[in-house]
Design an enzyme around this catalytic site. Structure first.
Site, mmCIF file in Angstrom:
data_model
loop_
_atom_site.group_PDB
_atom_site.id
_atom_site.type_symbol
_atom_site.label_atom_id
_atom_site.label_comp_id
_atom_site.label_asym_id
_atom_site.label_seq_id
_atom_site.Cartn_x
_atom_site.Cartn_y
_atom_site.Cartn_z
ATOM 1 N N LYS A 92 -7.009 2.352 0.483
ATOM 2 C CA LYS A 92 -5.987 3.301 0.056
ATOM 3 C C LYS A 92 -5.527 4.105 1.266
ATOM 4 O O LYS A 92 -6.351 4.525 2.085
ATOM 5 C CB LYS A 92 -6.562 4.236 -1.006
ATOM 6 C CG LYS A 92 -7.046 3.511 -2.255
ATOM 7 C CD LYS A 92 -5.900 2.885 -3.028
ATOM 8 C CE LYS A 92 -6.401 2.213 -4.296
ATOM 9 N NZ LYS A 92 -5.275 1.731 -5.134
ATOM 10 N N GLU A 110 1.952 -3.097 -10.173
ATOM 11 C CA GLU A 110 1.093 -2.512 -11.206
ATOM 12 C C GLU A 110 1.825 -1.486 -12.047
ATOM 13 O O GLU A 110 1.457 -1.238 -13.186
ATOM 14 C CB GLU A 110 -0.170 -1.903 -10.587
ATOM 15 C CG GLU A 110 0.062 -0.651 -9.795
ATOM 16 C CD GLU A 110 -1.212 -0.133 -9.124
ATOM 17 O OE1 GLU A 110 -1.600 -0.726 -8.101
ATOM 18 O OE2 GLU A 110 -1.805 0.841 -9.598
ATOM 19 N N GLU A 151 1.040 -2.105 -0.076
ATOM 20 C CA GLU A 151 1.208 -2.135 -1.532
ATOM 21 C C GLU A 151 1.786 -0.807 -2.026
ATOM 22 O O GLU A 151 1.396 0.254 -1.545
ATOM 23 C CB GLU A 151 -0.175 -2.374 -2.160
ATOM 24 C CG GLU A 151 -0.197 -2.365 -3.670
ATOM 25 C CD GLU A 151 -1.562 -2.830 -4.203
ATOM 26 O OE1 GLU A 151 -2.240 -3.620 -3.519
ATOM 27 O OE2 GLU A 151 -1.951 -2.386 -5.296
ATOM 28 N N HIS A 210 -2.839 -7.027 -9.960
ATOM 29 C CA HIS A 210 -3.514 -5.738 -9.954
ATOM 30 C C HIS A 210 -4.629 -5.784 -10.983
ATOM 31 O O HIS A 210 -4.464 -6.318 -12.074
ATOM 32 C CB HIS A 210 -2.523 -4.637 -10.336
ATOM 33 C CG HIS A 210 -3.172 -3.311 -10.607
ATOM 34 N ND1 HIS A 210 -3.250 -2.758 -11.867
ATOM 35 C CD2 HIS A 210 -3.787 -2.439 -9.772
ATOM 36 C CE1 HIS A 210 -3.873 -1.587 -11.786
ATOM 37 N NE2 HIS A 210 -4.210 -1.366 -10.539
ATOM 38 N N ASP A 232 0.273 -6.950 -13.843
ATOM 39 C CA ASP A 232 -0.780 -6.150 -14.461
ATOM 40 C C ASP A 232 -0.838 -6.596 -15.921
ATOM 41 O O ASP A 232 0.208 -6.718 -16.571
ATOM 42 C CB ASP A 232 -0.446 -4.663 -14.350
ATOM 43 C CG ASP A 232 -1.507 -3.775 -14.975
ATOM 44 O OD1 ASP A 232 -2.235 -3.110 -14.223
ATOM 45 O OD2 ASP A 232 -1.605 -3.745 -16.221
ATOM 46 N N ASP A 256 -2.695 0.262 0.665
ATOM 47 C CA ASP A 256 -2.083 0.599 -0.629
ATOM 48 C C ASP A 256 -1.741 2.078 -0.643
ATOM 49 O O ASP A 256 -2.631 2.929 -0.580
ATOM 50 C CB ASP A 256 -3.094 0.277 -1.735
ATOM 51 C CG ASP A 256 -2.555 0.549 -3.130
ATOM 52 O OD1 ASP A 256 -1.415 1.055 -3.258
ATOM 53 O OD2 ASP A 256 -3.279 0.262 -4.107
#
Lengths: 450, 450
Positions: free
Chosen positions: B227, B308, B281, B358, B331, B255
């Protein structure tokens, strides 16, 4: 001008109501996607202990089933609102808007779209209603009197800064001030131009359509709108009847309410082109930016309009960036409230696209007139090719209903956002326990048991 | 194969549960937009009187507050489901999907986005769970065994027909059959490739990140994810630590969880390029199709991934049409269920973009593995550059938890969609009355009163 905590009043309650009107009985509001709407409001009241007797009113508009989900979404925002200083909140509605949109857990349910985002809009609009009432001004004037710097501070530029910077927004608002006093006189004298959808509901007979179209003309409207998209032969017949009723000078917009795929939209619109439609509204999914751009390129000179279901400023940004729109239709209760509609009006001004709001439903006319009047006074500077939709439904339930005169919205005089419903209307139409629905449901239960 | 009404079983109930896990305690799942999620499920069970003891299970995934709104949305769909013939429903889940998406009043609350659409997905997925159980197959095989014609009948082409026609979809599925038996053997032997996000949560220390990244390597993963997006200096330090831990051969995806504007996304991604990120992402709003296209053009060779939070097939269509994606992340519980994910998998195949789902959250790994395995067997024909996200959270609450071996998802063997939670988990974590929350809330009340 932040208040002094402790000495100022606080928001003490967010009361919510599930209000539904049985409009499906008369096919009012019927179109190609919405055959039998029961126009409804997930309604809220902000109460304070400020001692000035003022409340903030706001609502999401829905068309019946699911209004309880919308109420639940507003309830989920309550903890962000109760306990806030009224003075601080009214001095900076953006602070609440940020907290509501930014709630990291609730954000998962959007982000910034659908039920949760409409709930944000209802709460934020109620704050603006309260702020304008405390200032003793109708919202349009409250906004138009505000400093450009403060208005810019009310806009969330996240995800739109690549198309509109704060500096550009400030420049647009500063430029928009020139000639404002003269425009305000004009607004107070003539009002803001309207068009009417009342003749064009899909469930109406040709005779009723013709009668209502002629009545619209007699009432001073210079644009009407017809619902289309269910059956092409019917649409051709209805467009012909409407054109015959109003003559060549009156604009006839057509509205497909998202009924078509891209290729269908192009073919169908071309098939109706002989009746000189002014715009084709919602030709396809409100999510299909590239689709709208393709349709617009194919059906010109018929204009493309959309917006009542456009979920937020980010989608409007792209509709403008991709040249997908001739007419941008804001809705007062779909996006995140006044703050986000300020962003959208600024985007429209930046791209030079006229704003013609969606209205009708429950109270949408009451709300959105304020935004168009602000746009005229402080931003667009013109009413050319700009009209607010008018539908003559359900205004009697509002304390300050819209007033239409010679095809124009009169500028509201009462302080606030014109959002307040009569307590008697709320009590009677609250679902399922209000007087009207309790009687209806008892009758249905009786019929079932017989 | 419609059933004979009257003789077959009916859906007798849609039971709903508000299930919340207190994941915020350990900062599991923390990222730049979601600092303290409580992973939750708006969970439902379809009960029947078919007498075979089978139920359909489904859920929407949320991250805490607002899960009650999601439950209310599922409840709003109940009337469309209860009373249906189980045989007919399982023979044609699209018929229900159409009715749910097409409910003209509920549609106003979307359309096809946010809370209402996730609710549709939960209900539709529960039907597929039931259908696969009745067929005695895990969902991936139930789908892969189906005739291409029938699969095409399960797709709603509205608003995507300009990019993918039914004939093209049929052609893709027919072509996808070649070599299927061999791929199934391979799938059963090795599983489907996974990557892991477990090392990369923003709330973790560098030491924990390094330890978990090395552990991922030892476990056989060849891709991890970090992240990013809260602080650039932190991100540079963390990316350096991760790259040092795993060496040059392992892929590191990053992400941003929608943290950035378009220009920020470009600058920030370029600043991290020296660590060779495999993809960036969610660099910006999931609604910003044109923004993703601009970012992709600017940050290549770093790939752009999103999905997602992409609300429906219509937005995915445009992301593909505009060349905005290198990696499409479906997702299982965001869009309208298996039917809409079939449309999205077909769109991805048409445009030649690999699908890397995801997952994580509550039960998203359990669900989405089935869709990727179907994609491999019947559509894409390859696992090259395709990986399913894996996060090692909360699997213990599921009756058929995912099994990961040497960095691969093992193919599930039990019939159904792996959606079923243990009744004890539901009872303990139901909010606010389950055992865990009742005790927590009593404790909080006690603290407040002290």
């Amino acid at each position: 001008m932040p208040g002094t905590p402790g000495r100022t009043g606080r928001i003490t309650a967010v009361e919510t109501y599930d209000v539904r009107f049985p409009t499906s009985r008369d096919l009012d509001g019927s179109d190609a996607m919405n055959p039998d709407p029961d126009y409804s409001a997930a309604y809220l009241v902000l109460r304070t202990d400020a001692g000035d007797g003022l409340e903030g009113h706001g609502f999401s508009f829905t068309i019946g089933r699911g209004n309880e989900v919308q109420v639940a979404a507003i309830n989920a925002l309550r903890a962000h609102v109760v306990g806030r200083s009224v003075t601080e909140l009214c001095a900076d509605p953006a602070s609440l808007n940020r907290d509501l949109v930014g709630d990291s857990q609730l954000r998962w349910l959007g982000p910034e779209k659908g039920v949760m985002h409409m709930a944000v809009g209802a709460v934020v609009n109620a704050v603006w209603d309260l702020a304008a009432k405390r200032a003793g001004k109708p919202l349009w004037r409250f906004l138009a009197d505000a400093e450009p710097e403060w208005l810019v501070s009310q806009v969330d530029f996240r995800y739109i800064a690549d198309a509109l910077s704060p500096d550009q927004a400030l420049e647009l608002l500063r430029r928009g001030r020139a000639g404002r006093a003269e425009r305000e006189r004009e607004l107070l004298r003539r009002g803001y131009p309207a068009y009417t959808t009342s003749p064009g509901w899909l469930g109406y007979s040709d005779r009723k359509l013709t009668r209502l179209a002629r009545a619209a003309l007699a009432d001073g409207f210079t644009q009407i709108k017809l619902k289309v998209g269910a059956d092409l032969a019917d649409d051709i017949r209805r467009c012909r009847a409407a054109r015959a009723a109003v003559g060549p000078a009156v604009r006839i917009a057509i509205d497909a309410n998202q009924r078509w795929n891209v290729t269908e939209a192009i073919a169908w619109t071309k098939a109706l082109a002989e009746f000189d439609p002014y715009w084709i509204e919602e030709p396809t999914s409100p999510d299909d930016i590239l689709g709208h751009a393709a349709i617009r390129a194919a059906v010109a000179p018929v204009r493309v309009a959309t917006g009542e279901h456009v979920q937020n400023r980010i989608v409007f940004k792209q509709l403008l960036q991709s040249g997908a729109l001739d007419v941008l239709q804001i809705d007062a209760a779909r996006v995140g409230g006044v703050n986000e509609n300020l962003a959208i009006l600024l985007l429209a001004a930046k791209f030079g696209v006229p704003v013609c709001p969606h209205a009708g439903g429950v109270g949408l006319c009451e709300l959105v007139q304020h935004l168009s009047m602000f746009d005229y006074l402080a931003l667009s500077g013109s009413t050319d090719d700009r009209v607010i939709e008018f539908v003559d439904h359900l205004h009697e339930h509002f304390v300050e209903p819209v007033r239409i005169h010679r095809g124009h919205y009169r500028a509201p005089r009462a302080p606030g956002f014109s959002a307040q419903m009569h307590p008697e209307s709320i009590a009677r139409y609250t679902y399922p326990d209000g007087g009207f629905w309790a009687a209806e449901l008892a009758l249905t239960a009786q019929e079932v048991s017989v």
